[in-house]
Structure formats: C-alpha cells, structure tokens
Design a protein around this motif. Structure first.
Motif, mmCIF file in Angstrom:
data_model
loop_
_atom_site.group_PDB
_atom_site.id
_atom_site.type_symbol
_atom_site.label_atom_id
_atom_site.label_comp_id
_atom_site.label_asym_id
_atom_site.label_seq_id
_atom_site.Cartn_x
_atom_site.Cartn_y
_atom_site.Cartn_z
ATOM 1 N N THR A 6 -1.072 -13.184 -0.135
ATOM 2 C CA THR A 6 -1.859 -12.010 -0.557
ATOM 3 C C THR A 6 -2.384 -11.285 0.674
ATOM 4 O O THR A 6 -2.461 -11.849 1.767
ATOM 5 C CB THR A 6 -3.068 -12.415 -1.426
ATOM 6 O OG1 THR A 6 -4.010 -13.126 -0.619
ATOM 7 C CG2 THR A 6 -2.649 -13.267 -2.617
ATOM 8 N N TYR A 7 -2.772 -10.021 0.472
ATOM 9 C CA TYR A 7 -3.325 -9.271 1.595
ATOM 10 C C TYR A 7 -4.651 -9.873 2.049
ATOM 11 O O TYR A 7 -4.984 -9.827 3.239
ATOM 12 C CB TYR A 7 -3.484 -7.789 1.243
ATOM 13 C CG TYR A 7 -4.662 -7.490 0.342
ATOM 14 C CD1 TYR A 7 -5.902 -7.178 0.891
ATOM 15 C CD2 TYR A 7 -4.538 -7.521 -1.042
ATOM 16 C CE1 TYR A 7 -6.992 -6.920 0.079
ATOM 17 C CE2 TYR A 7 -5.613 -7.270 -1.851
ATOM 18 C CZ TYR A 7 -6.839 -6.963 -1.299
ATOM 19 O OH TYR A 7 -7.918 -6.707 -2.099
ATOM 20 N N ALA A 8 -5.406 -10.466 1.122
ATOM 21 C CA ALA A 8 -6.676 -11.093 1.486
ATOM 22 C C ALA A 8 -6.436 -12.299 2.397
ATOM 23 O O ALA A 8 -7.179 -12.506 3.367
ATOM 24 C CB ALA A 8 -7.448 -11.510 0.237
ATOM 25 N N ASP A 9 -5.408 -13.067 2.090
ATOM 26 C CA ASP A 9 -5.062 -14.196 2.955
ATOM 27 C C ASP A 9 -4.635 -13.700 4.337
ATOM 28 O O ASP A 9 -5.002 -14.295 5.359
ATOM 29 C CB ASP A 9 -3.936 -15.031 2.342
ATOM 30 C CG ASP A 9 -4.386 -15.792 1.105
ATOM 31 O OD1 ASP A 9 -5.593 -16.072 0.973
ATOM 32 O OD2 ASP A 9 -3.508 -16.113 0.274
ATOM 33 N N ALA A 10 -3.874 -12.613 4.374
ATOM 34 C CA ALA A 10 -3.441 -12.040 5.643
ATOM 35 C C ALA A 10 -4.646 -11.571 6.459
ATOM 36 O O ALA A 10 -4.705 -11.788 7.677
ATOM 37 C CB ALA A 10 -2.483 -10.880 5.407
ATOM 38 N N LEU A 11 -5.610 -10.968 5.803
ATOM 39 C CA LEU A 11 -6.825 -10.537 6.500
ATOM 40 C C LEU A 11 -7.624 -11.725 7.015
ATOM 41 O O LEU A 11 -8.183 -11.675 8.117
ATOM 42 C CB LEU A 11 -7.693 -9.676 5.583
ATOM 43 C CG LEU A 11 -7.163 -8.267 5.296
ATOM 44 C CD1 LEU A 11 -8.031 -7.580 4.242
ATOM 45 C CD2 LEU A 11 -7.105 -7.445 6.569
ATOM 46 N N ASP A 12 -7.681 -12.785 6.233
ATOM 47 C CA ASP A 12 -8.383 -13.994 6.693
ATOM 48 C C ASP A 12 -7.710 -14.572 7.944
ATOM 49 O O ASP A 12 -8.388 -14.984 8.891
ATOM 50 C CB ASP A 12 -8.405 -15.052 5.593
ATOM 51 C CG ASP A 12 -9.376 -14.720 4.473
ATOM 52 O OD1 ASP A 12 -10.281 -13.883 4.687
ATOM 53 O OD2 ASP A 12 -9.236 -15.315 3.391
ATOM 54 N N ILE A 13 -6.404 -14.593 7.942
ATOM 55 C CA ILE A 13 -5.658 -15.128 9.081
ATOM 56 C C ILE A 13 -5.921 -14.290 10.326
ATOM 57 O O ILE A 13 -6.195 -14.829 11.408
ATOM 58 C CB ILE A 13 -4.157 -15.186 8.753
ATOM 59 C CG1 ILE A 13 -3.891 -16.263 7.690
ATOM 60 C CG2 ILE A 13 -3.317 -15.432 10.012
ATOM 61 C CD1 ILE A 13 -2.531 -16.186 7.043
ATOM 62 N N THR A 14 -5.827 -12.975 10.194
ATOM 63 C CA THR A 14 -6.046 -12.120 11.365
ATOM 64 C C THR A 14 -7.503 -12.172 11.824
ATOM 65 O O THR A 14 -7.776 -12.150 13.023
ATOM 66 C CB THR A 14 -5.615 -10.671 11.096
ATOM 67 O OG1 THR A 14 -6.273 -10.190 9.914
ATOM 68 C CG2 THR A 14 -4.117 -10.574 10.887
#
Length: 59
Positions: free
Chosen positions: A33-41
């Motif tokens: 998900t985009y939220a997971d991608a934001l958490d990673i970055t």
C-alpha cells in the motif's frame, strides 16, 4: 583577534546513506500500500537523520 580552531568533523560515508536510500526505494516500490511505502521511506529518512545527528554530536 585570533580565530578559534576549525571544528573537526568526522566523515559521513556517502555509501551508507546511498545504501539506506536504495534499500528504501526498492522496498517502497514493492510495498502493498502507499501507506506502507510512506512508512518505509519515513523510516529511511529517520535512519539518515540519526546517522547525521550522531556524527554532529561527536564534534
């Protein structure tokens, strides 16, 4: 008037920052998900900030 001696700074290896960035980009691209991608970055940015902060505190 004499100038104070220049502060010595430790060298931050660009390789470690590049590794963190590349790893984050790869993992974010594969995140479900985009939220997971934001958490990673965000985690990667915090890791870089901690490295820089640690290097600055040694001065």
């Amino acid at each position: 008037m004499r100038k104070p001696p220049a502060a010595q700074t430790r060298h931050i290896s660009p390789a470690i920052i590049e590794f963190i960035a590349r790893d984050a980009i790869k993992r974010a691209a594969l995140a479900p998900t985009y939220a997971d991608a934001l958490d990673i970055t965000g985690d990667a940015l915090l890791a870089v900030a901690r490295i820089v902060e640690r290097e600055i505190s040694h001065v």
